[in-house]
Motif scaffolding. Structure first.
Motif, short mmCIF file in Angstrom:
data_model
loop_
_atom_site.label_atom_id
_atom_site.label_comp_id
_atom_site.label_asym_id
_atom_site.label_seq_id
_atom_site.Cartn_x
_atom_site.Cartn_y
_atom_site.Cartn_z
N ASP A 20 45.76 -0.45 34.77
CA ASP A 20 46.89 -1.32 34.44
C ASP A 20 48.15 -0.52 34.12
OD1 ASP A 20 45.50 -3.74 34.73
OD2 ASP A 20 44.63 -3.52 32.73
N LEU A 21 47.99 0.71 33.63
CA LEU A 21 49.16 1.53 33.31
C LEU A 21 50.04 1.72 34.53
CD1 LEU A 21 47.53 4.34 31.11
CD2 LEU A 21 49.02 2.51 30.31
N GLU A 22 49.42 2.10 35.65
CA GLU A 22 50.20 2.35 36.86
C GLU A 22 50.75 1.05 37.45
OE1 GLU A 22 51.18 5.27 37.81
OE2 GLU A 22 50.10 6.05 36.07
N ARG A 23 49.96 -0.01 37.36
CA ARG A 23 50.41 -1.29 37.93
C ARG A 23 51.66 -1.79 37.22
NH1 ARG A 23 48.60 -6.77 37.24
NH2 ARG A 23 46.92 -6.10 35.86
N TYR A 24 51.64 -1.78 35.89
CA TYR A 24 52.80 -2.28 35.15
C TYR A 24 53.94 -1.26 35.14
CZ TYR A 24 50.11 -6.32 33.71
OH TYR A 24 49.38 -7.48 33.72
N ARG A 25 53.60 0.00 35.29
CA ARG A 25 54.66 1.01 35.41
C ARG A 25 55.49 0.76 36.66
NH1 ARG A 25 53.78 7.57 35.03
NH2 ARG A 25 55.96 8.16 35.24
N GLU A 26 54.83 0.45 37.76
CA GLU A 26 55.55 0.14 39.00
C GLU A 26 56.44 -1.09 38.81
OE1 GLU A 26 52.76 -0.29 42.13
OE2 GLU A 26 52.11 1.82 42.09
N THR A 27 55.93 -2.09 38.09
CA THR A 27 56.72 -3.30 37.84
C THR A 27 58.00 -2.97 37.09
OG1 THR A 27 54.73 -4.69 37.80
CG2 THR A 27 56.71 -5.56 36.73
N LEU A 28 57.88 -2.15 36.03
CA LEU A 28 59.04 -1.81 35.22
C LEU A 28 60.01 -0.90 35.98
CD1 LEU A 28 57.37 -1.23 31.73
CD2 LEU A 28 58.52 -3.28 32.57
N GLU A 29 59.47 0.06 36.73
CA GLU A 29 60.35 0.96 37.47
C GLU A 29 61.08 0.23 38.60
OE1 GLU A 29 57.85 4.22 38.59
OE2 GLU A 29 58.16 5.27 36.67
N ASP A 30 60.42 -0.75 39.21
CA ASP A 30 61.09 -1.56 40.23
C ASP A 30 62.26 -2.34 39.64
OD1 ASP A 30 59.37 -0.64 42.14
OD2 ASP A 30 58.07 -2.41 42.14
#
Length: 385
Positions: A272-282
């Motif tokens: 989940d760390l990487e999944r939500y990191r992509e959301t925030l960086e997008d």
């Protein structure tokens, strides 16, 4: 009394299928110089012991010393009440529980009793659930006391035991009957909550007087005499979490709403760390991730405070971390890995400093659960006491 070491004679290391060093029955067969033999897998990190080995005790304690205490600040009235109760329990050689809310200043409340124990010629052990929590204990103890503090955790000292020792439980498995006063910090936390072998370890290193400290005690810990502290030392209420229906847009909006403040978002698992990191960086936000595999968690903590950034973390940071004016969100708060106690601890990261005693806490959810409701109810009950 001392450290168990492998020797040429003494007690058999494994008897009747039980390791005499850690009391585990997780033994496996391998080929040693005596032929087919059994060895213990549970305490392998302390060095392999097999059925043909012997164990002896070795005294590794340092000479007795006295200490002086310099309190970092004057205790509040409620903190003084708790500190006096700890002194009374020690004088009567009684085990007890400190049930204090997150951010109540539990560490400093123990300093007077630690001083009395050490100056009576007795040894003190502080057991921490994790290395980073242990490091914080050491830093505070070294500022307050004049005796050296022994570090018995990853990267610490393992060849001696002083008047005050800070340790993680796994590195105590080969210690017997050394400490007169054993203080277990965050006594309901992982790995204590799930490993009976660690509780056997803690029981065997001490001589019968224990103190459990936590904001979220287990049922069996509440059977001991208990002193309660329901207010933080700065006197403000605990932040009460708001339940918010989860969507990526609302998570991003939470982060943007507090652009000038540190933001800490808890997620259930490492993927989940990487999944939500992509959301925030997008969405144009810069963030870091923290999990049990992150080696330099202290660096991430400093980065969060200094840059007012965003950190995505697993529950490894639900305890033992303090950042001024941090805003907290729990993503997928209905997840089975988030217990009621864990949710309370995560919410307790906010509003810990007297110059920033409030903060926003959001429980983002896809489904409502009993655990969310109980966590919020317990926080409100603490505020009413």
């Amino acid at each position: 009394m001392g450290e168990l070491i492998v020797a040429s004679n003494g007690t058999r290391a494994i008897r009747f299928g039980i390791c005499q060093r850690c009391l585990s029955t997780d033994v496996r067969t391998f080929i040693c110089h005596h032929g087919s033999c059994a060895y213990c897998r549970n305490c392998l990190y302390l060095g392999r012991v097999c059925r043909c080995d012997f164990l002896q005790e070795r005294d590794i304690t340092t000479p007795l010393e006295t200490t002086e205490l310099t309190m970092p600040f004057e205790l509040a009235l409620d903190q003084t009440r708790v500190a006096n109760q700890l002194l009374t329990w020690w004088d009567g050689r009684r085990t007890g529980l400190v049930h204090a809310v997150c951010g109540a200043g539990k560490t400093e409340m123990t300093f007077p009793v630690i001083e009395r124990v050490v100056n009576a010629g007795k040894r003190v052990l502080i057991v921490s659930p994790r290395k980073d929590v242990a490091i914080e204990w050491v830093e505070r103890l070294e500022r307050a006391f004049t005796v050296p503090v022994t570090r018995r955790y990853g990267g610490g000292e393992k060849d001696s035991i002083g008047m005050i020792t800070v340790a993680t439980a796994p590195l105590l498995m080969n210690i017997r009957d050394v400490f007169d006063y054993v203080l277990v910090d965050e006594s309901d936390a992982f790995p204590f909550a799930f490993d009976i072998a660690l509780w056997n370890t803690i029981r065997r290193v001490g001589r019968g007087v224990f103190l459990f400290i936590t904001a979220t005690p287990t049922v069996w810990q509440q059977m001991f005499p208990t002193v309660h502290l329901s207010r933080r030392y700065h006197g403000f209420d605990l932040p009460v979490p708001a339940l918010v229906k989860q969507s990526d847009e609302r998570i991003v909006e939470f982060c943007r709403r507090h652009t000038l403040k540190p933001r800490l978002l808890f997620v259930p698992t490492k993927p989940d760390l990487e999944r939500y990191r992509e959301t925030l960086e997008d969405a144009g936000l810069t963030c870091r991730t923290v999990s049990a595999e992150t080696e330099e968690r202290t660096d991430a903590l400093h980065w969060l405070q200094e840059t007012n950034g965003v950190v995505l973390a697993t529950s490894i940071w639900e305890r033992g971390m303090t950042v001024r004016d941090v805003q907290v969100a729990v993503v997928e708060s209905e997840h089975r890995l988030f217990s009621t106690r864990g949710l309370i601890q995560m919410a307790g990261r906010a509003g810990r400093k007297p110059d920033a005693p409030t903060g926003e806490v959001c429980f983002f959810y896809k489904e409502r659960t009993f655990r969310q409701d109980v966590a919020i109810r317990k926080i409100k009950e603490a505020n009413r006491r």
